[in-house]
Scaffold this motif. Structure first.
Motif, PDB file in Angstrom:
ATOM      1  N   ARG A   1       0.500  45.682-131.125  1.00  0.00           N
ATOM      2  CA  ARG A   1      -0.691  44.853-130.916  1.00  0.00           C
ATOM      3  C   ARG A   1      -0.528  43.442-131.477  1.00  0.00           C
TER       4      ARG A   1
ATOM      5  N   ALA B   1      -2.651  40.977-129.452  1.00  0.00           N
ATOM      6  CA  ALA B   1      -4.078  41.065-129.772  1.00  0.00           C
ATOM      7  C   ALA B   1      -4.385  40.337-131.075  1.00  0.00           C
ATOM      8  N   PHE B   2      -3.483  40.447-132.060  1.00  0.00           N
ATOM      9  CA  PHE B   2      -3.691  39.744-133.319  1.00  0.00           C
ATOM     10  C   PHE B   2      -3.634  38.238-133.114  1.00  0.00           C
TER      11      PHE B   2
ATOM     12  N   ALA C   1      -6.887  37.145-131.846  1.00  0.00           N
ATOM     13  CA  ALA C   1      -7.894  37.142-132.906  1.00  0.00           C
ATOM     14  C   ALA C   1      -7.719  35.932-133.818  1.00  0.00           C
TER      15      ALA C   1
ATOM     16  N   ILE D   1     -10.821  38.091-139.848  1.00  0.00           N
ATOM     17  CA  ILE D   1     -10.013  39.062-139.114  1.00  0.00           C
ATOM     18  C   ILE D   1     -10.015  40.383-139.869  1.00  0.00           C
TER      19      ILE D   1
ATOM     20  N   GLN E   1      -7.064  44.785-137.284  1.00  0.00           N
ATOM     21  CA  GLN E   1      -6.481  43.889-136.296  1.00  0.00           C
ATOM     22  C   GLN E   1      -5.112  43.358-136.713  1.00  0.00           C
TER      23      GLN E   1
ATOM     24  N   ARG F   1      -2.040  51.470-132.389  1.00  0.00           N
ATOM     25  CA  ARG F   1      -3.012  51.282-133.470  1.00  0.00           C
ATOM     26  C   ARG F   1      -2.490  51.699-134.836  1.00  0.00           C
TER      27      ARG F   1
END
Length: 455
Positions: A212, A215-216, A219, A305, A309, A347
């Motif tokens: 991920r 995705a980070f 963010a 954050i 995440q 995850r």
């Protein structure tokens, strides 16, 4: 003034490295990519392009070069950086003609804004420069003795005096210096050097990749402008720092040990180690990679954050005989890693593992659940206990599992074994239910396989 950026990336690096079966040539190829795409080397190629510099915001990643051009308007900046990129690509492919390279160009007030454009273009296949690997014209008199793809050069020989192509010859001549990353760890020249035949013949290939990470980054982009939030253009540098820090901590965890690094950069790691060091190295690496980001957040570098995440990493371990084809071990590791990430949707840190048998068979990811790093950490003492079971006991247990007796008969035999001091095994087997084991027999086999090279 306007800014434009060009990302120059080698394609299918692992397949390119694997053109040759010789470890020396693979390592030489890896070193050549590192050298030819280094900031210092690329800077020397840009002397004829005033206004074009290395884009330091992209960090230094094996096989990736990023350029930045400053010009009076966007169109001029894009044309300038595209011309410079074409020159760099040509220079790299003169040395490495069978390496494919792709280039995407974008513009914006920062690399972060341009990178979003370039990512969309890459996904759509809209490349500014597509430089595929050179294809040898057929027929030719003699094929290269190493890669078997390119024509052999009449005056180039490898150490065995066999005719090889110019590129394989260059790989074999390249001097590899890994001391900056390996420290006190012993680096060996070939896979046999990782094993200790005839007593020990297995080694391990480890392949790790971030979870991920995209995705980070999104963010992080969403909280830009807040106090103490690092500039999004520093992201690649942060990723490299996290990877290198994790590698160093993992090496410290297994020292003294022997290792061969194949690739490391960004959130990727590919290396071979002694079989007995594989689990310790992988756990230390994954723990340190995630810990690097948690520490940074604790220092208030990522306000806004959530901990969930933050990036983690997953890995695959393939145990195999030192003479087993590297390409097959790599293909299995790639499949195991993909399955581990898919199982947990990226995850959490997870490890897929398998061992290639003497006849070439191996359990794939679809046939074996990966192990979560948190579970391994929580049950480390019990796993160590099972790993020390005498070989006679392990053989007895495997014979029971492989028996053609009805499942209930085999379960009864395993329960009886528990009465003879194997409580750690059955306790571990019971705790693997979250790992998708629906059957006690499958769970016991899973634990036995996992602890084969635990220590």
């Amino acid at each position: 003034m306007a800014l434009a950026f060009a990302d120059i990336g080698a394609t299918r690096i692992q397949s390119w490295l694997d053109r040759t079966s010789r470890l020396r040539q693979r390592r030489g190829g890896s070193h050549m990519i590192n050298q030819l795409t280094s900031n210092d080397h690329v800077t020397s190629l840009l002397t004829g392009f005033p206004g074009v510099t290395i884009n330091v915001a992209a960090g230094e990643i094996d096989g990736l070069v990023s350029l930045c051009a400053d010009a009076p308007d966007v169109l001029a900046a894009k044309n300038l950086v595209r011309q410079a990129a074409r020159h760099v690509v040509s220079a790299i492919q003169r040395e490495l003609p069978t390496l494919g390279i792709e280039v995407t160009v974008g513009s914006g007030t920062s690399y972060h804004h341009a990178h979003a454009q370039m990512a969309s273009k890459r996904e759509a296949g809209d490349l500014d420069i597509d430089a595929p690997p050179a294809v040898a014209e057929l027929p030719f008199v003699q094929a290269c003795a190493d890669c078997r793809v390119s024509p052999a050069a009449s005056t180039k020989y490898n150490p065995d005096r066999l005719r090889v192509c110019a590129e394989c010859h260059a790989r074999s001549k390249r001097t590899v210096d890994e001391t900056t990353i390996l420290g006190d760890i012993t680096e060996v020249e070939d896979f046999r050097g990782l094993a200790e035949p005839p007593r020990l013949t297995d080694i391990a290939l480890i392949f790790a990749d971030g979870n991920r990470v995209g995705a980070f980054k999104q963010a992080l982009a969403a909280v830009q402008g807040r106090p103490d939030v690092p500039d999004i253009d520093e992201f690649s540098v942060m990723l490299n720092d996290a990877n290198n820090n994790a590698i160093h901590q993992a090496l410290d965890a297994v020292a003294p040990a022997k290792i061969i690094r194949h690739l490391a950069g960004g959130d990727d790691l590919l290396l071979s180690v002694e079989a007995r060091s594989a689990w310790a190295f992988t756990q230390a690496y994954l723990g340190a990679f995630a810990g690097h980001w948690r520490t940074a957040r604790g220092d208030s570098r990522f306000p806004g954050i959530d901990v969930a995440q933050l990036p983690t990493s997953s890995a695959a371990i393939v145990f195999h005989h030192y003479s087993h084809p590297f390409a097959e071990a790599l293909a299995l590791a790639t499949e195991l890693l993909k399955h581990a990430k898919k199982t947990h949707r990226g995850r959490t840190a997870a490890i897929g593992f398998s061992r290639v048998s003497s006849d070439g068979d191996a359990v794939t990811g679809d046939e074996r659940p990966p192990a979560e790093l948190a579970w391994l950490t929580a049950h480390g003492d019990a796993l160590t206990s099972v790993a020390t079971y005498p070989q006679a006991q392990r053989k007895m247990l495997r014979a029971t599992l492989a028996s053609t007796e009805p499942p209930e008969t085999r379960r009864a035999a395993l329960r009886k074994a528990t009465e003879h001091g194997l409580r750690d095994l059955t306790a571990l087997s019971s705790s693997t239910q979250p790992l998708s084991h629906d059957d006690e027999l499958e769970a016991v086999a899973w634990v036995l396989d996992l602890t084969e090279w635990w220590t």
